[in-house]
Design an enzyme around this catalytic site. Structure first.
Site, PDB file in Angstrom:
ATOM      1  N   HIS A  24       0.822  -1.214   0.000  1.00 18.87           N
ATOM      2  CA  HIS A  24       0.000   0.000   0.000  1.00 18.87           C
ATOM      3  C   HIS A  24       0.858   1.268   0.000  1.00 18.87           C
ATOM      4  O   HIS A  24       2.023   1.233   0.399  1.00 18.87           O
ATOM      5  CB  HIS A  24      -0.859   0.030   1.283  1.00 18.87           C
ATOM      6  CG  HIS A  24      -2.004  -0.925   1.286  1.00 18.87           C
ATOM      7  ND1 HIS A  24      -2.280  -1.751   2.359  1.00 18.87           N
ATOM      8  CD2 HIS A  24      -2.973  -1.174   0.366  1.00 18.87           C
ATOM      9  CE1 HIS A  24      -3.365  -2.472   2.093  1.00 18.87           C
ATOM     10  NE2 HIS A  24      -3.802  -2.144   0.893  1.00 18.87           N
ATOM     11  N   CYS A  67      -3.107   0.256   9.827  1.00 12.21           N
ATOM     12  CA  CYS A  67      -4.162  -0.630   9.306  1.00 12.21           C
ATOM     13  C   CYS A  67      -5.218  -0.977  10.355  1.00 12.21           C
ATOM     14  O   CYS A  67      -6.340  -1.322  10.002  1.00 12.21           O
ATOM     15  CB  CYS A  67      -3.581  -1.962   8.834  1.00 12.21           C
ATOM     16  SG  CYS A  67      -2.086  -1.817   7.920  1.00 12.21           S
TER      17      CYS A  67
HETATM   18  C1  CIR Z   1      -4.307  -7.718   3.106  1.00 12.45           C
HETATM   19  O1  CIR Z   1      -3.484  -8.183   2.319  1.00 12.45           O
HETATM   20  O2  CIR Z   1      -5.318  -7.157   2.726  1.00 12.45           O
HETATM   21  C2  CIR Z   1      -4.031  -7.877   4.582  1.00 12.45           C
HETATM   22  N1  CIR Z   1      -3.402  -9.136   4.828  1.00 12.45           N
HETATM   23  C3  CIR Z   1      -3.167  -6.754   5.098  1.00 12.45           C
HETATM   24  C4  CIR Z   1      -3.832  -5.417   4.994  1.00 12.45           C
HETATM   25  C5  CIR Z   1      -3.016  -4.350   5.594  1.00 12.45           C
HETATM   26  N2  CIR Z   1      -3.716  -3.118   5.578  1.00 12.45           N
HETATM   27  C6  CIR Z   1      -3.139  -1.950   5.433  1.00 12.45           C
HETATM   28  O3  CIR Z   1      -1.940  -1.864   5.194  1.00 12.45           O
HETATM   29  N3  CIR Z   1      -3.905  -0.866   5.471  1.00 12.45           N
END
Ligand code: CIR
Length: 258
Positions: free
Chosen positions: A160, A248
């Site tokens: 991200h 997150c």
């Molecule tokens: C994903 O791949 O969607 C989750 N395992 C990790 C999401 C992390 N979220 C973020 O960086 N905002």
């Protein structure tokens, strides 16, 4: 009082989405206790913590940031790039409607909140494997009336935009130059992460200027301290294995800023 919306770690966390990391075992009870400390730290720093109900079968539901973008004027419910994550939206929308007027994105837009960095009236959106140009256009359409400019950003090999760059105050970003071109953020002060700590750019700006930061990145923490920032450190080692960083795990609602 500012609010932090969080959601417990799902017992299905081991089946989380992974893009750039190899799967490794996640200690569920350790992840739960680290997440509990994260929530306690937010509460100790003046946030009213609102916890959504646990989603037993939604592996990534602890990563609430990806489901919404909160601005002072409205909240946008995202359309996550991973289809497995779209059932996470309903619970967030149900709570956020108590705080903000809601806008929704629609196909073909995909957007993860982790791809959004807001600095004043500029909304930067990472063009990642999760978020696309149609999202840039739809976010621009719903925020234009409030004076926002929305700008897509090309990303390197990271999940991200907020893996690569985060704001540390209204005029300064913390950034990993391997994953995002520093020149893109030339209108701000730029602090680079220590090159040994590639995941160190992710940081939560708390409402009175302190930074919530991952204790794993001690060299970059020192850089921040030398620039005068006050850090509050937490341990996020288990959710790091799920490709999740500190931002997150919450959606923050501030009185005057998103
Ligand atoms: C994903 O791949 O969607 C989750 N395992 C990790 C999401 C992390 N979220 C973020 O960086 N905002």
């Amino acid at each position: 009082m500012p609010t932090a919306i969080v959601r417990p770690v799902s017992p299905a966390i081991q089946q989380c989405e992974l893009t750039h990391l190899e799967r490794q075992p996640i200690d569920f009870s350790r992840a739960q206790s680290q997440h509990a400390s994260y929530c306690t730290t937010l509460a100790a720093n003046g946030y009213q913590v609102v916890e959504l109900s646990v989603a037993e079968d939604l592996a990534d539901s602890v990563f609430v940031e990806d489901t919404a973008l909160v601005l002072p004027e409205l909240a946008i419910i995202t359309r996550p790039g991973a289809a497995s994550r779209r059932p996470e939206l309903a619970a967030m929308a149900a709570v956020l409607q108590n705080y903000r007027q809601l806008a929704w994105l629609s196909e073909p837009a995909t957007l993860d909140g982790g791809d959004v960095v807001v600095l004043g009236k500029t909304i930067w959106i990472g063009l990642s494997s999760r978020s696309n140009q149609a999202a840039v256009e739809q976010v621009q359409a719903v925020t234009k009336a409030f004076g926002y400019r929305v700008q897509g950003v090309e990303l390197g090999q990271c999940l991200h935009l907020k893996t690569a760059v985060c704001a540390v105050d209204s005029n300064t970003v913390l950034l990993n130059p391997q994953w995002v071109e520093p020149q893109v953020f030339a209108e701000y002060q730029v602090i680079e992460v220590d090159p040994r700590e590639e995941f160190a750019a992710n940081v939560v700006q708390l409402h009175y200027g302190r930074l919530l930061y991952d204790q794993a990145y001690s060299a970059t923490a020192e850089r921040l301290r030398q620039r005068g920032y006050q850090l509050i450190l937490v341990d996020n080692s288990e959710l790091t294995k799920a490709e999740g960083a500190l931002t997150c795990c919450s959606v923050l609602i501030h009185e005057t800023e998103g």
